[in-house]
Design a protein around this motif. Structure first.
Motif, mmCIF file in Angstrom:
data_model
loop_
_atom_site.group_PDB
_atom_site.id
_atom_site.type_symbol
_atom_site.label_atom_id
_atom_site.label_comp_id
_atom_site.label_asym_id
_atom_site.label_seq_id
_atom_site.Cartn_x
_atom_site.Cartn_y
_atom_site.Cartn_z
ATOM 1 N N LEU A 1 0.879 -1.221 -0.173
ATOM 2 C CA LEU A 1 -0.159 0.068 -0.070
ATOM 3 C C LEU A 1 1.009 1.340 -0.028
ATOM 4 O O LEU A 1 0.582 2.343 -0.498
ATOM 5 C CB LEU A 1 -0.966 -0.104 1.237
ATOM 6 C CG LEU A 1 -2.082 -1.002 1.158
ATOM 7 C CD1 LEU A 1 -2.705 -1.076 2.472
ATOM 8 C CD2 LEU A 1 -2.764 -1.168 -0.002
ATOM 9 N N SER A 2 1.894 1.239 0.840
ATOM 10 C CA SER A 2 2.759 2.388 0.893
ATOM 11 C C SER A 2 3.443 2.657 -0.408
ATOM 12 O O SER A 2 3.681 3.749 -0.918
ATOM 13 C CB SER A 2 3.626 2.232 2.107
ATOM 14 O OG SER A 2 4.596 0.972 1.952
ATOM 15 N N LYS A 3 3.975 1.563 -1.047
ATOM 16 C CA LYS A 3 4.691 1.882 -2.289
ATOM 17 C C LYS A 3 3.638 2.278 -3.661
ATOM 18 O O LYS A 3 4.161 3.010 -4.248
ATOM 19 C CB LYS A 3 5.358 0.343 -2.890
ATOM 20 C CG LYS A 3 6.245 -0.175 -1.874
ATOM 21 C CD LYS A 3 6.761 -1.647 -2.321
ATOM 22 C CE LYS A 3 7.981 -1.923 -1.468
ATOM 23 N NZ LYS A 3 8.520 -3.219 -1.922
ATOM 24 N N LEU A 4 2.219 1.748 -3.469
ATOM 25 C CA LEU A 4 1.538 2.327 -4.417
ATOM 26 C C LEU A 4 1.149 3.717 -4.123
ATOM 27 O O LEU A 4 1.189 4.679 -5.092
ATOM 28 C CB LEU A 4 0.015 1.678 -4.307
ATOM 29 C CG LEU A 4 -0.189 0.367 -4.720
ATOM 30 C CD1 LEU A 4 -1.177 -0.392 -4.290
ATOM 31 C CD2 LEU A 4 0.394 -0.085 -6.227
ATOM 32 N N MET B 1 3.309 3.590 5.853
ATOM 33 C CA MET B 1 4.421 2.916 6.369
ATOM 34 C C MET B 1 4.358 2.694 7.620
ATOM 35 O O MET B 1 4.718 1.823 8.177
ATOM 36 C CB MET B 1 5.530 3.675 5.922
ATOM 37 C CG MET B 1 5.866 4.009 4.396
ATOM 38 S SD MET B 1 7.093 5.136 3.958
ATOM 39 C CE MET B 1 8.683 4.707 4.958
ATOM 40 N N THR B 2 3.761 3.953 8.456
ATOM 41 C CA THR B 2 3.448 3.646 9.820
ATOM 42 C C THR B 2 2.921 2.364 10.454
ATOM 43 O O THR B 2 3.087 1.643 11.166
ATOM 44 C CB THR B 2 2.808 4.934 10.445
ATOM 45 O OG1 THR B 2 3.756 5.833 10.148
ATOM 46 C CG2 THR B 2 2.832 4.785 12.165
ATOM 47 N N ALA B 3 1.458 2.419 9.499
ATOM 48 C CA ALA B 3 0.654 1.049 9.799
ATOM 49 C C ALA B 3 1.474 -0.102 9.542
ATOM 50 O O ALA B 3 1.354 -1.009 10.162
ATOM 51 C CB ALA B 3 -0.408 1.158 9.035
ATOM 52 N N HIS B 4 2.292 -0.194 8.391
ATOM 53 C CA HIS B 4 2.869 -1.172 8.269
ATOM 54 C C HIS B 4 4.101 -1.557 9.203
ATOM 55 O O HIS B 4 4.214 -2.896 9.583
ATOM 56 C CB HIS B 4 3.586 -1.312 7.081
ATOM 57 C CG HIS B 4 4.747 -2.264 6.588
ATOM 58 N ND1 HIS B 4 4.327 -3.734 6.353
ATOM 59 C CD2 HIS B 4 6.038 -2.169 6.208
ATOM 60 C CE1 HIS B 4 5.356 -4.390 5.833
ATOM 61 N NE2 HIS B 4 6.482 -3.399 6.136
ATOM 62 N N TYR B 5 4.927 -0.735 9.480
ATOM 63 C CA TYR B 5 6.091 -0.921 10.709
ATOM 64 C C TYR B 5 5.484 -1.248 12.064
ATOM 65 O O TYR B 5 6.083 -1.929 12.768
ATOM 66 C CB TYR B 5 6.953 0.067 10.662
ATOM 67 C CG TYR B 5 7.613 0.284 9.450
ATOM 68 C CD1 TYR B 5 8.630 -0.641 8.908
ATOM 69 C CD2 TYR B 5 8.146 1.626 8.742
ATOM 70 C CE1 TYR B 5 9.268 -0.612 8.010
ATOM 71 C CE2 TYR B 5 8.666 1.770 7.827
ATOM 72 C CZ TYR B 5 9.371 0.584 7.322
ATOM 73 O OH TYR B 5 10.187 0.866 6.169
ATOM 74 N N SER B 6 4.226 -0.657 12.393
ATOM 75 C CA SER B 6 3.633 -0.905 13.623
ATOM 76 C C SER B 6 2.926 -2.103 13.737
ATOM 77 O O SER B 6 2.474 -2.529 14.887
ATOM 78 C CB SER B 6 2.957 0.383 14.191
ATOM 79 O OG SER B 6 1.622 0.736 13.276
ATOM 80 N N SER B 7 2.545 -2.847 12.784
ATOM 81 C CA SER B 7 1.685 -4.121 12.835
ATOM 82 C C SER B 7 2.432 -5.056 13.495
ATOM 83 O O SER B 7 3.730 -5.216 13.572
ATOM 84 C CB SER B 7 1.375 -4.525 11.431
ATOM 85 O OG SER B 7 2.546 -4.998 10.634
ATOM 86 N N ALA B 8 1.783 -5.995 14.165
ATOM 87 C CA ALA B 8 2.281 -7.002 15.054
ATOM 88 C C ALA B 8 3.064 -7.937 14.334
ATOM 89 O O ALA B 8 4.353 -8.433 14.686
ATOM 90 C CB ALA B 8 1.147 -7.733 15.782
ATOM 91 N N LYS B 9 2.898 -8.140 12.808
ATOM 92 C CA LYS B 9 3.738 -8.964 12.100
ATOM 93 C C LYS B 9 4.975 -8.538 11.961
ATOM 94 O O LYS B 9 5.995 -9.325 11.933
ATOM 95 C CB LYS B 9 2.925 -9.176 10.914
ATOM 96 C CG LYS B 9 3.554 -10.419 9.944
ATOM 97 C CD LYS B 9 2.542 -10.727 8.806
ATOM 98 C CE LYS B 9 3.369 -11.851 8.115
ATOM 99 N NZ LYS B 9 2.430 -12.194 6.795
ATOM 100 N N VAL B 10 5.111 -7.064 11.597
ATOM 101 C CA VAL B 10 6.447 -6.572 11.307
ATOM 102 C C VAL B 10 7.013 -6.162 12.494
ATOM 103 O O VAL B 10 8.183 -6.298 12.933
ATOM 104 C CB VAL B 10 6.294 -5.361 10.247
ATOM 105 C CG1 VAL B 10 7.559 -4.727 10.040
ATOM 106 C CG2 VAL B 10 5.673 -5.805 8.985
#
Length: 376
Positions: A210-213, A262-271
């Protein structure tokens, strides 16, 4: 309305009617021959202008007219007629005065660019009126239409780039640098629609794609803004100034959205990369302050849907900052990064759909061509 997209509209160009029969009588033995093809071209062009004005059956009437006009372009069967007539067109982003050029390439480029402007407006209207049940279909169709419009602007740019010089005798919006800007603007909006569609799937939230799009859409808005500014158009002209301000605001908003994703991606439990999440959230906050300052300067030049979308983006930025701070309170403050986390690599999706001229009208028969080639 779309999840994130708020799209641009530009006023359409205008042209005066043209009588091909009256203007080309000096060629060949036309006074002795009944060449109905000229009357047909006059009718096709007048029908096209009406379609542009009424925004009805535009695709069909453009293709029908260009099937005749293509014969008069370089390499066409009647290419020797390329520079016989003067074609008059107004600009879409300046004073609504007509500019004339005696070249069928100018006419072709003007028709194609106006077609692209029409398509941008139609997509913007459809997206604005969409609801939850229709949004995904509207976004899918809009993406396809905007990529096609980008292809028409690119073909128009190629035609105008073939002129030795493109000076002030031409409308601002038909200059190659402006056409590059319109092409990239269409692609930026198409890319934004693809992002909006992806966000509709809850399973996608927090994913790196998503952040890349979003990053690619930001990149395209940046390119469009640079082209518009490089055209050195008159900022005292409201239409041009509004286009520049609108594109600048969208550039900043997509920059912010990229960092929020990017914030949502980095803060996700998986990452679970909290230092990166903190850095991205901070950059989004800083850019939001810059966007609000720019918004206050240009608010009178911007449409209400864009202003509302910026307000919603600001609320989203606040929520993301609160979430990051809450996570820090729970897990403890992470060691800060030595430098800001870089913007996500852009993921290209939207590309111009190459435009091909329609097949030349069968009315351009060898006998008709022979008539034009005869000299008095």
């Amino acid at each position: 309305m779309s999840e994130v997209a708020c799209l641009s509209t530009v006023p359409m160009k205008m042209s005066s009617e043209l009588d091909f029969s009256r203007k080309i009588v000096q060629f060949g033995k036309l006074k002795k021959w009944d060449v109905g093809i000229l009357d047909k071209m006059t009718k096709k062009r007048n029908t096209l202008l009406k379609a542009f004005a009424e925004k009805q059956q535009v695709d069909k009437t453009v293709e029908e007219y260009l099937a005749y006009l293509v014969a008069m372009t370089e390499g066409g069967r009647a290419g020797f007629l390329r520079k016989v007539l003067y074609y008059y067109w107004s600009t879409a982003v300046g004073k609504r005065t007509s500019h004339a050029a005696a070249d069928a390439h100018y006419e072709m480029a003007s028709v194609l660019s106006n077609w692209g402007i029409y398509e941008m407006g139609e997509v913007a209207q459809s997206v604005h009126l969409s609801n939850r049940s229709s949004a995904e279909r509207v976004e899918k169709d809009g993406y396809k239409t905007l990529c096609a419009a980008a292809g028409r602007f690119e073909k128009s740019r190629e035609l105008m780039a073939s002129f030795p010089t493109v000076d002030d005798a031409f409308p601002l919006d038909i200059k190659p640098v402006m056409l590059s800007g319109f092409r990239d603007l269409c692609l930026a909006q198409a890319q934004e629609l693809s992002l909006s569609k992806a966000l509709r799937n809850p399973d996608n939230r927090g994913r790196e794609l998503l952040s890349k799009l979003a990053s690619r859409s930001y990149e395209l808005y940046t390119a469009a803004l640079k082209s518009f500014q490089d055209s050195k158009g008159p900022l005292e002209e409201p239409l041009y100034a509004s286009l520049v301000a609108w594109t600048s605001i969208k550039k900043l908003s997509l920059h912010i959205r990229t960092f929020l994703l990017m914030t949502a991606h980095y803060s996700s439990a998986k990452v679970n990369k909290m230092p990166e999440a903190v850095s991205a959230a901070k950059q989004a906050e800083d850019l939001m302050a810059k966007l609000n300052a720019e918004l206050s300067l240009h608010k009178k030049q911007l449409d209400k849907p864009l202003i509302v979308s910026i307000e919603l983006l600001g609320q989203e930025c606040q929520r993301m900052s609160y979430k990051v701070k809450r996570d820090i309170d729970i897990i403890g403050r992470p060691k800060p990064l030595e430098s800001h986390v870089p913007l996500a690599d852009p993921q290209e999706l939207a590309r111009p759909t190459p435009y091909s001229y329609p097949e030349m009208s069968l009315d351009w028969t060898p006998n008709v061509i022979q008539i034009f080639e005869l000299k008095e």
